[in-house]
Design an enzyme around this catalytic site. Structure first.
Site, PDB file in Angstrom:
ATOM      1  N   GLU A 274      -9.817   2.088  -5.218  1.00  0.00           N
ATOM      2  CA  GLU A 274      -9.312   3.753  -4.785  1.00  0.00           C
ATOM      3  C   GLU A 274      -8.492   4.701  -5.622  1.00  0.00           C
ATOM      4  OE1 GLU A 274     -10.579   4.041   0.250  1.00  0.00           O
ATOM      5  OE2 GLU A 274      -9.139   3.344  -0.834  1.00  0.00           O
TER       6      GLU A 274
ATOM      7  N   HIS B 160      -2.609   2.861  -4.619  1.00  0.00           N
ATOM      8  CA  HIS B 160      -1.901   2.730  -4.190  1.00  0.00           C
ATOM      9  C   HIS B 160      -0.842   1.889  -3.823  1.00  0.00           C
ATOM     10  CE1 HIS B 160      -5.434   3.187  -0.838  1.00  0.00           C
ATOM     11  NE2 HIS B 160      -6.120   2.707  -1.355  1.00  0.00           N
TER      12      HIS B 160
ATOM     13  N   ASP C 166       1.084  -1.043  -0.190  1.00  0.00           N
ATOM     14  CA  ASP C 166      -0.184  -0.055  -0.291  1.00  0.00           C
ATOM     15  C   ASP C 166       0.749   1.203   0.453  1.00  0.00           C
ATOM     16  OD1 ASP C 166      -2.535   1.472   0.334  1.00  0.00           O
ATOM     17  OD2 ASP C 166      -3.483  -0.172   1.068  1.00  0.00           O
TER      18      ASP C 166
HETATM   19  C1  TNX Z   1     -10.830   1.832   2.472  1.00  0.00           C
HETATM   20  S1  TNX Z   1     -11.917  -0.928   1.888  1.00  0.00           S
HETATM   21  C2  TNX Z   1     -10.021   1.266   1.884  1.00  0.00           C
HETATM   22  C3  TNX Z   1      -8.709   1.390   2.192  1.00  0.00           C
HETATM   23  C4  TNX Z   1      -8.754   1.376   3.882  1.00  0.00           C
HETATM   24  C5  TNX Z   1     -10.121   1.536   3.998  1.00  0.00           C
HETATM   25  C6  TNX Z   1     -10.383   2.188   5.653  1.00  0.00           C
HETATM   26  C7  TNX Z   1     -10.629  -0.800   0.965  1.00  0.00           C
HETATM   27  C8  TNX Z   1     -10.537  -1.850  -0.166  1.00  0.00           C
HETATM   28  N1  TNX Z   1      -9.766   0.608   0.501  1.00  0.00           N
HETATM   29  O1  TNX Z   1      -7.195   1.496   2.308  1.00  0.00           O
HETATM   30  O2  TNX Z   1      -8.011   1.683   4.901  1.00  0.00           O
HETATM   31  O3  TNX Z   1     -10.767   2.089   3.433  1.00  0.00           O
HETATM   32  O4  TNX Z   1     -11.308   1.514   6.534  1.00  0.00           O
END
Ligand code: TNX
Length: 512
Positions: free
Chosen positions: A310, A247, A174
């Protein structure tokens, strides 16, 4: 009184009397090495409760007074993970089609032990027939935001397996740290695994404060193999996650040519989503294929997780080179590029005989042809994927996020936010009403996720995980028809000594 089992078994019949388990009992495993290993693990677990047994192929030298027999025996009704456990005054018979079922029968057997054990334990006579509702019963641990020692990773897997979970999803990369050694690209472990400092307090607090402490950690390939082996003995599949295209800040910090700006950057030191994203050069695809080749060699899992969540696309939109690449690759827009990216990596993974799974954002711009979807932003992504005939793992944050607060209480340690009390995890059902019976077959199961922005130690990781993981375990193993919150709560309360014996740090809100 009914025994207190979590997850509740499919069927249970109580009989008169009890079996006395003590040092005179032998465990007889037959010749299959995988069965012997199940027996040995049971012996270790019982020894931790103060009962020392002998475990051998035949049941030990001489004629043991009493035996617990572990047998591979064909019984189509039990499937590949089910078991039948018979306890009588004379002995115990545990039978299954495969070693996994025997392992789960042993986990049930452990929970039949009374709270206080002194050298011997009376186990009630009974017959249990049991098998899981879903084939994917998972838990995810994020080791990027905070790193956890191998011994803890093993303990986490061991505990999950004892509640009959069978997938450990290892979030290895990440923005805040790359945590797996890749021999071909050593800067990932050198640069990518270290950050200069870490945010103090919540991301919402302004101005941001930092601890000035360098922080890092990375698993060597030898350690990874050890974890995979350890998990396999407990019938847990380790699914590695290598995030792309977003990420990716830690990887880009190690190799700036992978990024869109090619500037030298640092591994991210605070939470939230980074804008750094992989570029779409051939060299970058090659790099990721080389990473995935080593990963597939280390992890025998059917599925490799490619992340996909994301991915902020500002840098893609701002880049003339990306525009040029999109033209060359024949993709219309940045969503199309994310979809191209994942589909291209899928082709590579499929060619090695494996499958990919990704977070539900991989639906955007079109789903890769053979991909499974892990639905986290609610269930909509999972529902859409199941309707399109793709396998789905349900993990909606509303019911499955272990980084959320578990109580409204000023005493709670700092967490990311949200509120997910035990009862809400218990309500989780991976099959959503929007799905027809046919579509529901694409739901592989469910999973809880522990993101670790605000979880810096093993103790805290356990506090966030237990007992909520037990509620998930019942939701993915036990028949839906028998689920009942008050019953679960009562069983949980009486399993407290069991949790204690396992050395778990669990939250006590529901146990008071
Ligand atoms: C979203 S869930 C993310 C993570 C974060 C998390 C915190 C997901 C696939 N991505 O990168 O740590 O929220 O709750």
């Amino acid at each position: 009184m009914l025994p207190n089992l979590i997850p509740a078994p499919q069927s249970l019949e109580m009989l008169e009397g009890s079996f006395v388990l003590d040092g005179a009992t032998a465990i007889a495993c037959g010749d299959a090495p995988e069965v012997l290993r199940v027996g040995e693990l049971l012996c270790e677990a019982l020894a931790a409760r103060g009962i020392a047994l002998k475990c051998a192929a035949s049941g030990g030298a001489g004629k043991p007074a009493k035996t617990m027999r572990l047998l591979l025996e064909r019984n189509p009704a039990l499937g590949s993970e089910g078991y039948r456990l018979e306890v009588s005054r004379q002995g115990v018979k545990l039978a299954a089609n495969a070693a996994a079922g025997l392992f789960y029968g042993c986990q049930t057997f452990r929970q039949l032990l009374p709270a206080e054990v002194e050298g011997a334990a009376a186990i009630p006579c009974l017959v249990i027939e049991d098998k899981p509702r879903f084939p994917w019963r998972g838990v995810m641990l994020d080791v990027s935001r905070h790193w956890f020692p191998v011994a803890f990773v093993k303990k986490y897997i061991d505990a999950a397996a004892s509640f009959k979970l069978n997938v450990f999803h290892w979030h290895l990369t990440d923005d805040q740290g790359w945590r797996i050694e890749i021999r071909k690209h050593p800067e990932l472990a050198a640069m990518g695994a270290q950050r200069s400092e870490t945010l103090v307090g919540h991301l919402r607090e302004q101005p941001m404060r930092f601890d000035s402490q360098p922080y890092g950690g990375c698993y060597t390939q030898e350690q990874v193999r050890e974890v995979v082996r350890y998990a396999a003995e407990r019938h847990v599949t380790v699914v590695p996650e290598i995030e792309m295209p977003g990420h990716a800040q830690a990887a880009i910090a190690a190799y700036p040519d992978l990024g869109c700006t090619r500037e030298a950057i640092n591994v991210r030191t605070y939470w939230g989503i980074s804008n750094y994203i992989y570029n779409a050069e051939e060299a970058t695809f090659r790099f990721l294929e080389e990473v995935l080749s080593e990963v597939m060699e280390l992890f025998p899992s059917e599925y490799i997780h490619l992340g996909g969540d994301e991915a902020h696309k500002e840098q893609w939109r701002a880049s003339c080179r990306i525009e040029e690449r999109m033209r060359e690759l024949g993709v219309a827009d940045v969503d199309g590029l994310q979809s191209y990216f994942i589909a291209r990596m899928e082709r590579f993974v499929n060619a090695q005989g494996r499958k990919i799974v990704g977070w539900d954002e991989i639906l955007e711009g079109g789903l890769a042809p053979n991909a499974a979807v892990m639905s986290w932003r609610g269930a909509a992504g999972g529902i859409a994927a199941a309707k399109a005939g793709h396998p789905v793992v349900m993990s909606p944050y509303s019911h499955c996020y272990l980084d959320y607060y578990q109580a409204q209480d000023d005493e709670e340690p700092l967490a990311i936010g949200g509120l997910l009390p035990l009862e809400k995890v218990y309500e989780f059902d991976p099959i959503f009403p929007e799905l027809s019976a046919e579509e529901g077959k694409f739901v592989l199961g469910g999973q809880c996720n522990l993101w670790t922005e605000y979880v810096a130690s093993p103790e805290q990781a356990e506090y966030m995980t237990y007992p909520r993981l037990l509620a998930l375990a019942e939701g993915v193993w036990s028949p839906k028809a028998g689920k009942q919150w008050q019953s679960f709560l009562a069983r949980l309360r009486s399993l407290e000594p069991h949790l204690r014996a396992m050395g778990l740090n669990f939250a006590r809100h529901a146990l008071r």
